[in-house]
Motif scaffolding. Sequence first.
Motif, PDB file in Angstrom:
ATOM      1  N   LEU A  30      49.310 -31.034   5.077  1.00 32.93           N
ATOM      2  CA  LEU A  30      48.508 -31.471   6.219  1.00 32.93           C
ATOM      3  C   LEU A  30      47.346 -30.505   6.390  1.00 32.93           C
ATOM      4  O   LEU A  30      47.533 -29.285   6.359  1.00 32.93           O
ATOM      5  CB  LEU A  30      49.372 -31.489   7.490  1.00 32.93           C
ATOM      6  CG  LEU A  30      48.649 -31.709   8.822  1.00 32.93           C
ATOM      7  CD1 LEU A  30      48.070 -33.117   8.901  1.00 32.93           C
ATOM      8  CD2 LEU A  30      49.601 -31.463   9.994  1.00 32.93           C
ATOM      9  N   LEU A  31      46.147 -31.055   6.589  1.00 34.11           N
ATOM     10  CA  LEU A  31      44.952 -30.232   6.749  1.00 34.11           C
ATOM     11  C   LEU A  31      44.371 -30.411   8.147  1.00 34.11           C
ATOM     12  O   LEU A  31      44.186 -31.531   8.616  1.00 34.11           O
ATOM     13  CB  LEU A  31      43.896 -30.621   5.708  1.00 34.11           C
ATOM     14  CG  LEU A  31      42.534 -29.927   5.814  1.00 34.11           C
ATOM     15  CD1 LEU A  31      42.691 -28.427   5.556  1.00 34.11           C
ATOM     16  CD2 LEU A  31      41.541 -30.540   4.830  1.00 34.11           C
ATOM     17  N   ILE A  32      44.125 -29.302   8.835  1.00 33.26           N
ATOM     18  CA  ILE A  32      43.420 -29.305  10.117  1.00 33.26           C
ATOM     19  C   ILE A  32      42.029 -28.727   9.859  1.00 33.26           C
ATOM     20  O   ILE A  32      41.905 -27.583   9.422  1.00 33.26           O
ATOM     21  CB  ILE A  32      44.161 -28.471  11.173  1.00 33.26           C
ATOM     22  CG1 ILE A  32      45.583 -29.008  11.380  1.00 33.26           C
ATOM     23  CG2 ILE A  32      43.391 -28.477  12.500  1.00 33.26           C
ATOM     24  CD1 ILE A  32      46.420 -28.166  12.316  1.00 33.26           C
ATOM     25  N   ARG A  33      40.992 -29.516  10.118  1.00 32.43           N
ATOM     26  CA  ARG A  33      39.629 -29.097   9.815  1.00 32.43           C
ATOM     27  C   ARG A  33      38.881 -28.671  11.077  1.00 32.43           C
ATOM     28  O   ARG A  33      39.142 -29.152  12.172  1.00 32.43           O
ATOM     29  CB  ARG A  33      38.840 -30.243   9.162  1.00 32.43           C
ATOM     30  CG  ARG A  33      39.326 -30.661   7.794  1.00 32.43           C
ATOM     31  CD  ARG A  33      38.323 -31.576   7.083  1.00 32.43           C
ATOM     32  NE  ARG A  33      38.073 -32.820   7.808  1.00 32.43           N
ATOM     33  CZ  ARG A  33      36.944 -33.096   8.454  1.00 32.43           C
ATOM     34  NH1 ARG A  33      35.951 -32.227   8.482  1.00 32.43           N
ATOM     35  NH2 ARG A  33      36.799 -34.254   9.066  1.00 32.43           N
ATOM     36  N   ASN A  34      37.936 -27.772  10.909  1.00 30.04           N
ATOM     37  CA  ASN A  34      36.947 -27.421  11.940  1.00 30.04           C
ATOM     38  C   ASN A  34      37.548 -26.795  13.196  1.00 30.04           C
ATOM     39  O   ASN A  34      36.979 -26.922  14.285  1.00 30.04           O
ATOM     40  CB  ASN A  34      36.133 -28.659  12.360  1.00 30.04           C
ATOM     41  CG  ASN A  34      35.366 -29.265  11.212  1.00 30.04           C
ATOM     42  OD1 ASN A  34      34.715 -28.551  10.456  1.00 30.04           O
ATOM     43  ND2 ASN A  34      35.449 -30.585  11.068  1.00 30.04           N
ATOM     44  N   ALA A  35      38.669 -26.133  13.099  1.00 29.68           N
ATOM     45  CA  ALA A  35      39.352 -25.620  14.285  1.00 29.68           C
ATOM     46  C   ALA A  35      38.828 -24.241  14.692  1.00 29.68           C
ATOM     47  O   ALA A  35      38.475 -23.421  13.846  1.00 29.68           O
ATOM     48  CB  ALA A  35      40.850 -25.539  14.036  1.00 29.68           C
ATOM     49  N   ILE A  36      38.781 -24.002  15.997  1.00 27.61           N
ATOM     50  CA  ILE A  36      38.612 -22.655  16.519  1.00 27.61           C
ATOM     51  C   ILE A  36      40.024 -22.084  16.681  1.00 27.61           C
ATOM     52  O   ILE A  36      40.852 -22.666  17.378  1.00 27.61           O
ATOM     53  CB  ILE A  36      37.873 -22.651  17.864  1.00 27.61           C
ATOM     54  CG1 ILE A  36      36.508 -23.338  17.719  1.00 27.61           C
ATOM     55  CG2 ILE A  36      37.712 -21.221  18.374  1.00 27.61           C
ATOM     56  CD1 ILE A  36      35.573 -22.653  16.739  1.00 27.61           C
ATOM     57  N   VAL A  37      40.296 -20.966  16.035  1.00 24.68           N
ATOM     58  CA  VAL A  37      41.669 -20.457  15.941  1.00 24.68           C
ATOM     59  C   VAL A  37      41.889 -19.285  16.897  1.00 24.68           C
ATOM     60  O   VAL A  37      41.125 -18.322  16.901  1.00 24.68           O
ATOM     61  CB  VAL A  37      41.981 -20.022  14.498  1.00 24.68           C
ATOM     62  CG1 VAL A  37      43.394 -19.428  14.414  1.00 24.68           C
ATOM     63  CG2 VAL A  37      41.850 -21.213  13.555  1.00 24.68           C
TER      64      VAL A  37
END
Length: 245
Positions: A30-37
Motif C-alpha cells: 500500500l502506498l500513501i502519497r504526498n503526506a505531511i508526516v
Amino acid sequence: AVLLSTALIGAALGQSNPKSPEHGKKYQRLLIRNAIVVEGNGTPAAGPKDILIENGVITRVVPRDAVSASFNTAGNSAVEAEIDANGRYVIPGFIDSHAHIQRERGGRPQPVDYCLKLWLACGITTVRDVGSNFAKAKEIREKSAKGEVAAPRVFLYPAFRRSATPEAAREQIREMKRNGADGVKFLGLPRDIFDAAAEEANAQGLPIAHHIGVEETNAWDDIRMGTRSIEHWYGIPDAALPDKI
C-alpha cells in the motif's frame, strides 16, 4: 521538478495503475502519497513524503523530491492500492488501553461497526478491550487480524469472575488462557483470591489490568504481584494511607 519527482517516485515504489483501497481489506503493498508526516518523537512535521507499507509494516518513507527519490528504491513489485494524502497529515496510530467494544449505549442498541469506525476516525489503530463479551469480541479480533473488517487491532482482557477458592481462581485463569485471552481484567477481589489468580496469570503469561475498587486490595498488592495497569486510578489513594486500610 514536481513532475520529475512524481515520475521518479512512481518508478522507485513500483507503481502500476494502483487503485484506491477498500475499507476492511488488507493489501500486501500500500502506498500513501504526498503526506505531511508527524513522527511523534517531538520533531517538526515534514513532507511531502511517500510512505510504502508492505504486509502491514512501513518499509520506506521517501521525500518527494527528485534527488531523494533516486536514492530510495523499494523493489519492482507493483503497489496494489494507493492513497493520495495531499494536504493531509500522517501520524502514529493511537492506542486506547482501556476500551469496550460497544453494542449499545444507555440501553439503546448501537451497531458495533459504528464503534469500530469511530475509533479509526479518531486515529486509534489499537485497542485493549477490558471486559466486553469475550466470544463476540474474539470474532472481531479475528476479522480485524485477517483484514475482513475495518477495525483497530484488538487485544482482549476478559473480566475475571470472582471465584470461591484460590484453586478455582487458578483454574479460571487457565481456562482464559486456553480460550485465547491476551490478558485478564480483575474487578474487586479479596486478597487470597487476587494472589492466587495473579500468580497463575503471571505463570500463564497473561498481563493483568486491575479495577481495584474500595476493598481489601490496593496498589501495593498490584506492585507486589506485577500488575500491568491499574484502571480508573482506584486503589492508589488507599495505598497512601499510613494504616493501610
